[in-house]
Enzyme design. Sequence first.
Site, mmCIF file in Angstrom:
data_model
loop_
_atom_site.group_PDB
_atom_site.id
_atom_site.type_symbol
_atom_site.label_atom_id
_atom_site.label_comp_id
_atom_site.label_asym_id
_atom_site.label_seq_id
_atom_site.Cartn_x
_atom_site.Cartn_y
_atom_site.Cartn_z
ATOM 1 N N GLN A 160 -5.656 -0.300 -3.528
ATOM 2 C CA GLN A 160 -6.392 -1.426 -4.120
ATOM 3 C C GLN A 160 -7.348 -0.978 -5.224
ATOM 4 O O GLN A 160 -7.482 -1.638 -6.259
ATOM 5 C CB GLN A 160 -7.152 -2.153 -3.003
ATOM 6 N N CYS A 190 0.846 -1.192 0.000
ATOM 7 C CA CYS A 190 0.000 0.000 0.000
ATOM 8 C C CYS A 190 0.882 1.242 0.000
ATOM 9 O O CYS A 190 1.921 1.291 0.664
ATOM 10 C CB CYS A 190 -0.964 0.000 1.188
ATOM 11 N N GLU A 191 0.467 2.216 -0.792
ATOM 12 C CA GLU A 191 1.325 3.386 -0.959
ATOM 13 C C GLU A 191 1.265 4.330 0.244
ATOM 14 O O GLU A 191 2.085 5.224 0.364
ATOM 15 C CB GLU A 191 0.978 4.130 -2.242
ATOM 16 N N HIS A 192 0.305 4.142 1.112
ATOM 17 C CA HIS A 192 0.210 5.030 2.266
ATOM 18 C C HIS A 192 1.146 4.621 3.396
ATOM 19 O O HIS A 192 1.604 5.471 4.158
ATOM 20 C CB HIS A 192 -1.231 5.070 2.798
ATOM 21 N N HIS A 193 1.405 3.314 3.515
ATOM 22 C CA HIS A 193 2.220 2.843 4.633
ATOM 23 C C HIS A 193 3.385 1.952 4.207
ATOM 24 O O HIS A 193 4.176 1.539 5.052
ATOM 25 C CB HIS A 193 1.344 2.066 5.620
ATOM 26 N N HIS A 209 -5.361 -5.938 4.344
ATOM 27 C CA HIS A 209 -4.336 -4.893 4.409
ATOM 28 C C HIS A 209 -3.642 -4.922 5.766
ATOM 29 O O HIS A 209 -4.286 -4.700 6.789
ATOM 30 C CB HIS A 209 -4.994 -3.525 4.210
ATOM 31 N N CYS A 224 -1.733 -2.784 6.953
ATOM 32 C CA CYS A 224 -1.712 -1.474 7.609
ATOM 33 C C CYS A 224 -2.934 -1.291 8.506
ATOM 34 O O CYS A 224 -2.848 -0.587 9.508
ATOM 35 C CB CYS A 224 -1.579 -0.344 6.601
HETATM 36 ZN ZN LIG Z 1 -1.974 1.414 4.094
#
Ligand SMILES: [Zn+2]
Length: 212
Positions: free
Chosen positions: A137, A96-99, A165, A167
């Site tokens: 996603q 995931c690009e956020h975490h 996920h 995260c």
């Molecule tokens: Zn994430």
Amino acid sequence: MKELLDFDDNLSEQDLEQNGIENELLEDAISQLIKAIGENSQREGLKYTPKRVARMYSELLSGYHVDPVAMINGALFNITYDEMVLVRDIEFYSLCEHHILPFMGRVHVAYIPDGKVLGLSKIPRIVDMYARRLQVQERMTRQIADFLRDLLRPQGVAVVVEAVHLCSMMRGVKKHDARMTTSAMHGAFRANLATRQEFLDNISRGASPLQI
Ligand SMILES: [Zn+2]
């Protein structure tokens, strides 16, 4: 040192050069991360971690530099078949690009050909091309569907992604059901309720619970 790296290392030097990732920069960044945590970057267990992690990311993020033409490699066939082609339960792993933590699960792909079909083994390769990037996603789902639409010009294409996920599982208040489902539909799957329903029935039939 080579030996120490080899045990979890699936990439050749050539692979590393080809995927466009700046390996040294990545190693430096991981060293900085270890220092920032306050760990001793020279202790036995961490000594080669920057190198290992850099090589790991080179593999997990190799999807940016895939040449789609080389990947498809002539596996496009002209055929008069206009029933639904369905490939379900394609396993994938992404970040995931956020975490920059993994999300993983299954992809189900269906299309209704309009004169052209794709060799079956290519669909998981397409999934990997988009999964091995920093992703969300929803976008990954859309990219797989759009790619197949543009490649095959089919009567319709549908993609459903089910994933968990890390995260949301590892952080904060741990959610027991961190599973997420996304879908992207084009053509007949969007326009025709019966077609869409046939696809959804097919992928839910005999589905086992998503496991990690
Ligand atoms: Zn994430």
